[in-house]
Design a protein around this motif. Structure first.
Motif, PDB file in Angstrom:
ATOM      1  N   GLN A  97      28.382 -44.369 -15.306  1.00  0.00           N
ATOM      2  CA  GLN A  97      27.087 -43.833 -15.689  1.00  0.00           C
ATOM      3  C   GLN A  97      26.303 -43.397 -14.447  1.00  0.00           C
ATOM      4  N   TYR A  98      25.151 -42.774 -14.742  1.00  0.00           N
ATOM      5  CA  TYR A  98      24.234 -42.321 -13.690  1.00  0.00           C
ATOM      6  C   TYR A  98      24.982 -41.397 -12.711  1.00  0.00           C
ATOM      7  N   GLU A  99      24.822 -41.613 -11.397  1.00  0.00           N
ATOM      8  CA  GLU A  99      25.481 -40.721 -10.430  1.00  0.00           C
ATOM      9  C   GLU A  99      26.987 -40.938 -10.350  1.00  0.00           C
ATOM     10  N   GLN A 100      27.504 -41.952 -11.041  1.00  0.00           N
ATOM     11  CA  GLN A 100      28.957 -42.083 -11.119  1.00  0.00           C
ATOM     12  C   GLN A 100      29.571 -40.951 -11.938  1.00  0.00           C
ATOM     13  N   LEU A 101      28.770 -40.322 -12.798  1.00  0.00           N
ATOM     14  CA  LEU A 101      29.191 -39.129 -13.522  1.00  0.00           C
ATOM     15  C   LEU A 101      28.556 -37.911 -12.873  1.00  0.00           C
ATOM     16  N   ASN A 102      29.340 -36.897 -12.687  1.00  0.00           N
ATOM     17  CA  ASN A 102      28.859 -35.639 -12.128  1.00  0.00           C
ATOM     18  C   ASN A 102      28.402 -34.755 -13.293  1.00  0.00           C
ATOM     19  N   ILE A 103      27.110 -34.860 -13.662  1.00  0.00           N
ATOM     20  CA  ILE A 103      26.567 -34.141 -14.813  1.00  0.00           C
ATOM     21  C   ILE A 103      25.882 -32.875 -14.331  1.00  0.00           C
ATOM     22  N   SER A 377      12.016 -39.743   0.884  1.00  0.00           N
ATOM     23  CA  SER A 377      13.426 -39.811   1.270  1.00  0.00           C
ATOM     24  C   SER A 377      14.188 -38.577   0.816  1.00  0.00           C
ATOM     25  N   TYR A 378      15.339 -38.364   1.440  1.00  0.00           N
ATOM     26  CA  TYR A 378      16.198 -37.261   1.010  1.00  0.00           C
ATOM     27  C   TYR A 378      17.659 -37.599   1.263  1.00  0.00           C
ATOM     28  N   ILE A 379      18.526 -36.923   0.511  1.00  0.00           N
ATOM     29  CA  ILE A 379      19.973 -36.988   0.705  1.00  0.00           C
ATOM     30  C   ILE A 379      20.511 -35.563   0.632  1.00  0.00           C
ATOM     31  N   THR A 380      21.294 -35.164   1.608  1.00  0.00           N
ATOM     32  CA  THR A 380      21.901 -33.831   1.639  1.00  0.00           C
ATOM     33  C   THR A 380      23.421 -33.973   1.703  1.00  0.00           C
ATOM     34  N   ASP A 381      24.106 -33.296   0.792  1.00  0.00           N
ATOM     35  CA  ASP A 381      25.568 -33.357   0.718  1.00  0.00           C
ATOM     36  C   ASP A 381      26.128 -31.953   0.907  1.00  0.00           C
ATOM     37  N   LEU A 382      26.886 -31.764   1.975  1.00  0.00           N
ATOM     38  CA  LEU A 382      27.577 -30.502   2.230  1.00  0.00           C
ATOM     39  C   LEU A 382      29.064 -30.729   2.068  1.00  0.00           C
ATOM     40  N   GLY A 455      38.035 -40.551  -6.027  1.00  0.00           N
ATOM     41  CA  GLY A 455      36.657 -40.084  -6.089  1.00  0.00           C
ATOM     42  C   GLY A 455      35.767 -40.923  -5.198  1.00  0.00           C
ATOM     43  N   VAL A 456      34.895 -40.275  -4.446  1.00  0.00           N
ATOM     44  CA  VAL A 456      34.025 -40.974  -3.496  1.00  0.00           C
ATOM     45  C   VAL A 456      32.577 -40.616  -3.805  1.00  0.00           C
ATOM     46  N   ARG A 457      31.741 -41.652  -3.921  1.00  0.00           N
ATOM     47  CA  ARG A 457      30.316 -41.449  -4.205  1.00  0.00           C
ATOM     48  C   ARG A 457      29.470 -42.225  -3.206  1.00  0.00           C
ATOM     49  N   SER A 458      28.657 -41.498  -2.447  1.00  0.00           N
ATOM     50  CA  SER A 458      27.701 -42.171  -1.584  1.00  0.00           C
ATOM     51  C   SER A 458      26.578 -42.752  -2.426  1.00  0.00           C
ATOM     52  N   ALA A 459      25.937 -43.801  -1.918  1.00  0.00           N
ATOM     53  CA  ALA A 459      24.872 -44.481  -2.652  1.00  0.00           C
ATOM     54  C   ALA A 459      23.762 -43.507  -3.007  1.00  0.00           C
ATOM     55  N   ASN A 460      23.182 -43.679  -4.209  1.00  0.00           N
ATOM     56  CA  ASN A 460      22.078 -42.816  -4.600  1.00  0.00           C
ATOM     57  C   ASN A 460      20.776 -43.316  -3.969  1.00  0.00           C
ATOM     58  N   MET A 461      19.688 -42.632  -4.260  1.00  0.00           N
ATOM     59  CA  MET A 461      18.425 -42.922  -3.586  1.00  0.00           C
ATOM     60  C   MET A 461      17.834 -44.256  -4.017  1.00  0.00           C
ATOM     61  N   ILE A 462      18.049 -44.651  -5.280  1.00  0.00           N
ATOM     62  CA  ILE A 462      17.580 -45.967  -5.718  1.00  0.00           C
ATOM     63  C   ILE A 462      18.310 -47.052  -4.947  1.00  0.00           C
ATOM     64  N   GLU A 463      19.629 -46.935  -4.851  1.00  0.00           N
ATOM     65  CA  GLU A 463      20.431 -47.945  -4.169  1.00  0.00           C
ATOM     66  C   GLU A 463      20.135 -48.012  -2.678  1.00  0.00           C
ATOM     67  N   ARG A 464      19.707 -46.920  -2.088  1.00  0.00           N
ATOM     68  CA  ARG A 464      19.397 -46.894  -0.655  1.00  0.00           C
ATOM     69  C   ARG A 464      17.966 -47.329  -0.344  1.00  0.00           C
ATOM     70  N   PHE A 465      16.990 -46.778  -1.104  1.00  0.00           N
ATOM     71  CA  PHE A 465      15.620 -46.796  -0.609  1.00  0.00           C
ATOM     72  C   PHE A 465      14.577 -47.422  -1.537  1.00  0.00           C
ATOM     73  N   ILE A 466      14.953 -47.894  -2.728  1.00  0.00           N
ATOM     74  CA  ILE A 466      13.934 -48.487  -3.591  1.00  0.00           C
ATOM     75  C   ILE A 466      13.424 -49.780  -2.934  1.00  0.00           C
ATOM     76  N   ASN A 467      12.153 -50.089  -3.122  1.00  0.00           N
ATOM     77  CA  ASN A 467      11.551 -51.209  -2.404  1.00  0.00           C
ATOM     78  C   ASN A 467      10.736 -52.080  -3.362  1.00  0.00           C
ATOM     79  N   LEU A 484      24.565 -49.024   2.849  1.00  0.00           N
ATOM     80  CA  LEU A 484      25.666 -49.155   1.900  1.00  0.00           C
ATOM     81  C   LEU A 484      26.813 -48.202   2.228  1.00  0.00           C
ATOM     82  N   LYS A 485      28.022 -48.704   2.044  1.00  0.00           N
ATOM     83  CA  LYS A 485      29.194 -47.842   2.151  1.00  0.00           C
ATOM     84  C   LYS A 485      29.364 -47.051   0.854  1.00  0.00           C
ATOM     85  N   ALA A 486      30.049 -45.945   0.935  1.00  0.00           N
ATOM     86  CA  ALA A 486      30.295 -45.125  -0.250  1.00  0.00           C
ATOM     87  C   ALA A 486      31.283 -45.818  -1.184  1.00  0.00           C
ATOM     88  N   GLU A 487      31.016 -45.728  -2.506  1.00  0.00           N
ATOM     89  CA  GLU A 487      31.948 -46.237  -3.506  1.00  0.00           C
ATOM     90  C   GLU A 487      33.192 -45.359  -3.555  1.00  0.00           C
TER      91      GLU A 487
END
Length: 700
Positions: A97-103, A377-382, A455-467, A484-487
């Protein structure tokens, strides 16, 4: 109910059937070839389609009821939905679910949510009636559509009807008795040889529904949506298309979240270009770019906590991305797809709290606090990818793909306590994913597929930066972890599908099944950290927050199976089965949000001008739970749905339905629990009871 189940089981054992839908073929009156854009992934071509796919289509035909977002996924085998109310609904596939699925929309467009509680997932930013079909790739078996962990869900919007030039359109309206809910849609299209225009607008007004016990569940919402799609054909092989849409959610009640949505405004614009028939080796070039912005305000004005504290959180999310892909054929038997894609997600916003009561004592003057939600915060994926499809024979395709993602993340305005926990700085990750698969058409009636995907997924913004925000199913505060390491999902799967002609009134037997096994590396979960204490309401339990961290050992396995028979030309019986088993070895429990064994039996008929079906849903008890996630065991349940559609003329479609006909009181295992509600304890929210609906559509 047991008698009904026995009858259906008896029918299954004797007939195991499904109706073969008749396809109406219209005469092609277009004067030129129309270049197809990469809005679709599955084209029906053995040599180019990904392996292990599902296509759920005909959403724009044979409609019998108004559609909520959940209705798009409830009837797809292997899917469940995560509900926090009647609006904030996330699809879940095989427990991913969530970012584990590429929607995504139309082969790549994305709109990421602004709310940390996911009040506004990507599925809320589009009219459900606008979706013509949903394409699913069951795992990380392609590298062409962005970083993929658990699978791809592509929501394909309706396309211009190139079979007839001029002005056409449709008007539709629907009503549901449970909640006195209304939906309306108007769509117009104008088609010429060089250009086409499609415009639509919709209005939805859903009320609070009642569950099977007659209890009213706070779940009302209103939304207004509109969209405009413009296409221009420079030539037979060159096309440019622009798509603009906006959605406005208002007064959204979330039964299982601590606040409600005052407004949720989203804007999405995308631009697609394709050039075909370039040369002998270089076949085509496709390009896509998109921009989305979500502006979200949530408050607790309607909640019990308002008497002690007024809270308002204004947050926003910006998503920018694009893709450039080259299709080339260096050898006669080799098709190559190479390209680059990018996605940038930026979020910001604050929560304002006006505290009226502190430590149980009313304050003479309320005290105002400001909390940073996303900490700017931001995340950029190239990403860079290459995928090759080699024809081992006329019936066997070998696919191999490799992908590299450069992921940059940063937090630009951290809270002091968060900055004290970590050595915060811009971080760059290097992720490598890949896949290899084979698809073999053994005969016209049997196809075998096998695949491995990393499949490799880097942590989303909640998992990285929620406080210190409550973003889970439980009452814990959660703290992010920027280190966090990427799943990693190593998924193996084998599937087969086929059909067999029958005799004596039975037309055809069809079947399809998939078996999969995944072992995970660095799986991300929130775990209680007893060295930390709660930041907000520090006297409340639980005192210690959860901090996201990586697990060493976790796995998942399961299957989906479908069997169906057509009989007497227009009748069918169908059965579906899906099961997921997940294990978190580190904590000795299941992975969170794992659905139970689910079985469905359908019997019905399909004719040109009318159709009907009865579906019996059997969901088993779920006792394989994640206690650390706040899950509790869920009892099994059984529901019955009846649907009927009539097409009295070529232009009019009328549908009626009875959903949950026996008024069953139940809750799905993936439902979140009531939160901050006056009349409910912290138990999973219940589903709607009996619901009568009607839908009318007129096309011209």
């Amino acid at each position: 109910m047991k008698t009904l189940y026995s009858m259906l089981l008896c029918i299954l054992l004797t007939t195991v059937s499904y109706g073969q839908e008749k396809i109406e073929t219209k005469q092609d009156t277009t004067k030129q070839k129309i270049t197809k854009l990469d809005a679709v992934i599955v084209t029906g071509n053995l040599k180019t389609d990904p392996v292990l796919t599902i296509v759920a289509n005909k959403y724009d035909e044979k409609i019998v009821q108004p559609k909520n977002v959940a209705d798009l996924f409830n009837d797809i085998n292997g899917f469940s939905v995560i509900k926090r109310g009647n609006y904030a609904i996330d699809p879940s596939f095989r427990g991913a679910q969530y970012e584990q699925l590429n929607i995504q929309y139309d082969g790549g467009t994305k709109a990421m949510h602004a709310c940390p509680n996911r009040m506004d997932p990507i599925t809320t930013h589009i009219i459900p009636e606008e979706i013509s079909k949903i394409e699913i790739i069951k795992g990380p078996y392609t590298v062409r559509y962005g970083a993929t962990f658990g699978g791809i869900v592509n929501l394909v919007t309706q396309k211009p009807d190139y079979e007839d030039y001029g002005v056409h359109g449709k008007v539709s309206g629907g009503y549901e008795s449970n909640g006195n809910s209304l939906v309306n849609l108007v769509q117009l299209q104008y088609i010429k040889d060089k250009f086409d225009v499609v415009a639509n607008a919709g209005y939805r007004d859903f009320g609070n529904y009642e569950d099977g016990n007659g209890t009213e569940i706070p779940s009302a919402f209103r939304s207004i949506d509109y969209g405009l799609k413009l296409g221009y054909n420079f030539s037979d092989s060159q096309r440019l298309q622009a798509h603009w849409r906006q959605s406005f959610g208002r007064d959204v009640l979330h039964a299982a979240l601590p606040m409600d949505t005052e407004y949720d405004n989203s804007s999405i614009i995308s631009l697609d270009y394709r050039l075909d028939d370039i040369g002998k080796i270089i076949k085509s070039i496709t390009a896509k770019t998109y921009f989305s912005y979500v502006d979200h305000l949530m408050t607790n004005d309607r909640r019990p906590s308002f008497m002690m504290m007024e809270a308002a959180s204004a947050v926003d999310a910006t998503t920018v991305g694009g893709k450039l892909e080259l299709s080339w054929k260096p050898l006669e038997k080799l098709n190559m797809f190479s390209g680059i894609d990018a996605m940038h997600i930026a979020r910001d916003g604050n929560r304002t709290r006006l505290v009226k009561v502190m430590n149980g004592n009313p304050l003479p003057t309320p005290v105002e606090f400001n909390d940073k939600v996303w900490q700017d915060s931001y995340i950029t994926d190239l990403g860079i990818f290459t995928e090759a499809k080699y024809n081992l024979s006329s019936t066997t395709i070998l696919t191999a793909g490799l992908r590299y993602d450069n992921v940059v993340s940063d937090i630009q305005d951290p809270e002091a306590d968060f900055a004290a926990m970590y050595d915060l700085k811009k971080r760059t990750e290097h992720n490598v994913s890949g896949t290899v698969s084979v698809k073999k058409r053994v005969s016209d009636n049997f196809t075998l597929e096998a695949a491995y995907g990393r499949g490799v997924r880097s942590a989303n913004m909640i998992e990285r930066f929620i406080n210190h925000f409550t973003v889970g199913q439980d009452p814990y505060e959660y703290v992010g972890n920027p280190d966090l390491k990427a799943e990693v999902n190593n998924q193996f799967e084998i599937g087969f599908k086929g059909s067999k002609p029958l005799k004596n009134g039975f037309n055809k037997f069809k079947y399809e099944t998939s078996f999969y096994y995944s072992f995970f590396e660095n799986y991300i979960v929130g775990v209680v950290n007893e060295s930390l204490t709660r930041k907000f309401n520090p006297t409340l339990d639980p005192i210690s927050p959860k901090v996201f961290r990586n697990l060493d050992e976790a796995y998942k396995t399961g299957f989906e199976a479908t069997a169906q028979i057509d009989f007497l030309d227009n009748y069918y019986f169908k059965t579906e089965l899906s099961y997921v088993y997940a294990k978190n070895k580190d904590l000795g429990e299941s992975l969170p949000l794992t659905p139970p064994l689910t079985t469905g039996f359908s019997i019905g008929m399909n004719k040109t001008n009318y159709w009907a079906n009865i579906k019996y849903n059997l969901v088993s008890k779920q006792n394989n739970i994640s206690k650390s996630f706040g899950e509790t065991e869920t009892e099994g349940y059984q529901t019955l749905d009846v649907r009927l559609g009539i097409k009295p003329t070529n232009n009019i479609t009328l549908g009626v339905a009875v959903i949950n006909a026996f008024d069953e009181a139940y809750n799905n295992h993936l439902n979140f629990s009531f939160t901050n509600q006056a009349d409910f304890g912290r138990t999973p929210i219940t589903e709607p009871g009996r619901n009568l609906s009607a839908f009318l559509q007129y096309t011209f």
